[in-house]
Design a protein around this motif. Sequence first.
Motif, PDB file in Angstrom:
ATOM      1  N   LEU A 158       0.831  -1.212   0.000  1.00  9.22           N
ATOM      2  CA  LEU A 158       0.000   0.000   0.000  1.00  9.22           C
ATOM      3  C   LEU A 158       0.863   1.258   0.000  1.00  9.22           C
ATOM      4  CD1 LEU A 158      -2.740  -1.155   2.548  1.00  9.22           C
ATOM      5  CD2 LEU A 158      -2.915  -1.071   0.043  1.00  9.22           C
ATOM      6  N   MET A 159       1.960   1.215   0.733  1.00  9.08           N
ATOM      7  CA  MET A 159       2.859   2.371   0.765  1.00  9.08           C
ATOM      8  C   MET A 159       3.595   2.534  -0.561  1.00  9.08           C
ATOM      9  SD  MET A 159       4.130   1.995   4.703  1.00  9.08           S
ATOM     10  CE  MET A 159       5.160   3.459   4.771  1.00  9.08           C
TER      11      MET A 159
ATOM     12  N   VAL B  96       0.216   1.329  13.331  1.00  8.39           N
ATOM     13  CA  VAL B  96      -0.664   0.848  14.397  1.00  8.39           C
ATOM     14  C   VAL B  96      -1.484  -0.346  13.904  1.00  8.39           C
ATOM     15  CG1 VAL B  96      -2.720   1.487  15.712  1.00  8.39           C
ATOM     16  CG2 VAL B  96      -0.801   3.053  15.588  1.00  8.39           C
ATOM     17  N   ALA B  97      -2.040  -0.229  12.708  1.00 12.93           N
ATOM     18  CA  ALA B  97      -2.919  -1.267  12.177  1.00 12.93           C
ATOM     19  C   ALA B  97      -2.197  -2.602  12.028  1.00 12.93           C
ATOM     20  CB  ALA B  97      -3.489  -0.825  10.832  1.00 12.93           C
ATOM     21  N   MET B  98      -0.945  -2.566  11.640  1.00 15.80           N
ATOM     22  CA  MET B  98      -0.207  -3.813  11.433  1.00 15.80           C
ATOM     23  C   MET B  98      -0.033  -4.593  12.744  1.00 15.80           C
ATOM     24  SD  MET B  98       0.185  -3.926   8.176  1.00 15.80           S
ATOM     25  CE  MET B  98      -1.350  -3.014   8.049  1.00 15.80           C
TER      26      MET B  98
ATOM     27  N   LEU C 204     -10.147   8.057   7.484  1.00 19.16           N
ATOM     28  CA  LEU C 204      -9.513   7.679   6.219  1.00 19.16           C
ATOM     29  C   LEU C 204     -10.557   7.262   5.189  1.00 19.16           C
ATOM     30  CD1 LEU C 204      -6.461   5.711   7.661  1.00 19.16           C
ATOM     31  CD2 LEU C 204      -6.439   8.007   6.659  1.00 19.16           C
ATOM     32  N   ILE C 205     -11.564   6.530   5.625  1.00 19.36           N
ATOM     33  CA  ILE C 205     -12.642   6.130   4.716  1.00 19.36           C
ATOM     34  C   ILE C 205     -13.393   7.365   4.225  1.00 19.36           C
ATOM     35  CG2 ILE C 205     -14.856   4.898   4.584  1.00 19.36           C
ATOM     36  CD1 ILE C 205     -13.575   2.825   6.548  1.00 19.36           C
ATOM     37  N   ASP C 206     -13.627   8.324   5.111  1.00 18.68           N
ATOM     38  CA  ASP C 206     -14.269   9.580   4.688  1.00 18.68           C
ATOM     39  C   ASP C 206     -13.412  10.316   3.654  1.00 18.68           C
ATOM     40  OD1 ASP C 206     -16.506   9.180   6.278  1.00 18.68           O
ATOM     41  OD2 ASP C 206     -15.786  10.461   7.906  1.00 18.68           O
TER      42      ASP C 206
ATOM     43  N   GLU D  93      -1.868   7.912   6.692  1.00 24.00           N
ATOM     44  CA  GLU D  93      -1.855   6.451   6.570  1.00 24.00           C
ATOM     45  C   GLU D  93      -0.451   5.898   6.820  1.00 24.00           C
ATOM     46  OE1 GLU D  93      -5.570   5.234   3.699  1.00 24.00           O
ATOM     47  OE2 GLU D  93      -3.611   5.449   2.747  1.00 24.00           O
ATOM     48  N   ASP D  94       0.545   6.442   6.118  1.00 24.34           N
ATOM     49  CA  ASP D  94       1.910   5.915   6.214  1.00 24.34           C
ATOM     50  C   ASP D  94       2.501   6.061   7.613  1.00 24.34           C
ATOM     51  OD1 ASP D  94       1.844   5.268   3.524  1.00 24.34           O
ATOM     52  OD2 ASP D  94       3.332   6.759   2.918  1.00 24.34           O
TER      53      ASP D  94
END
Length: 183
Positions: A7-8, A139-141, A82-84, A132-133
Motif C-alpha cells: 500500500l505504501m 498501528v494497524a499492522m 480515512l474512509i471519509d 496512513e503511512d
Amino acid sequence: MLPAGPLMIEHRLIEQAVSLIEKESEIIRSGGKLDLPLLTSMIDFMWIYADRCHHGKEEEILFSYLEGKDMDEEHREMMSVLIDDHRRSRALTAELTELLESFRRGEQGAMDDVVRILDTLSQIYPDHIRREDKMFFPVAMKYLSKEESDDMLARFEEFDSTLIHERYKAEVERMMAQMGARQ
C-alpha cells in the motif's frame, strides 16, 4: 512483508500523479489551456488506480479485516476518517469527470471549478497519505498476526489480478451502451 508495504509503494505512485495534478492546476491558473486528454488520463488514474485499486484494497481487505478486531477507539476513529477521505476524493473525481464532459460539449464556463477540484485533490492526498503511512499503518499492522498478514498479502495479489478484467468488462459495457444510444 507486512500488508502496509504494498500500500505504501502504491502511495509513491499516487504522489507522483498528484504532483502532476498540482502542476496542471498551476498551468491552467496561469492562463494555460485546459488539456482535455491529459486531464482525462489523470481522471482515469484517479478512478482506476487510486480509487478502485488502492482504496479498494484498503477498504475491501485491510479495513474489513480490521473491523473485526478489538481495536482501540482512537484507531477505529482514525480508520473512519480515512474512509471519509476516500469518499471525498471519489466525489471530487466524479465532479471533475462531469466538468470535463461539459468541456467536451464546448462549454468553457467551469474553468474555475476545474482548478478548484485539482487544487483540492492535490491538497488532500498528501495529508491523507502521510496519515496512513506515518500514523495508521504502523498501528494497524500490530493488530494482525503473521498468518493474517500473509493472507492479506495473498488477497491483495488476487485483487490486483482481477482488476484489469473488471476494468475492461465495464469499458465494453460502456461502449455497448454508447453504441445502443447511437442506433
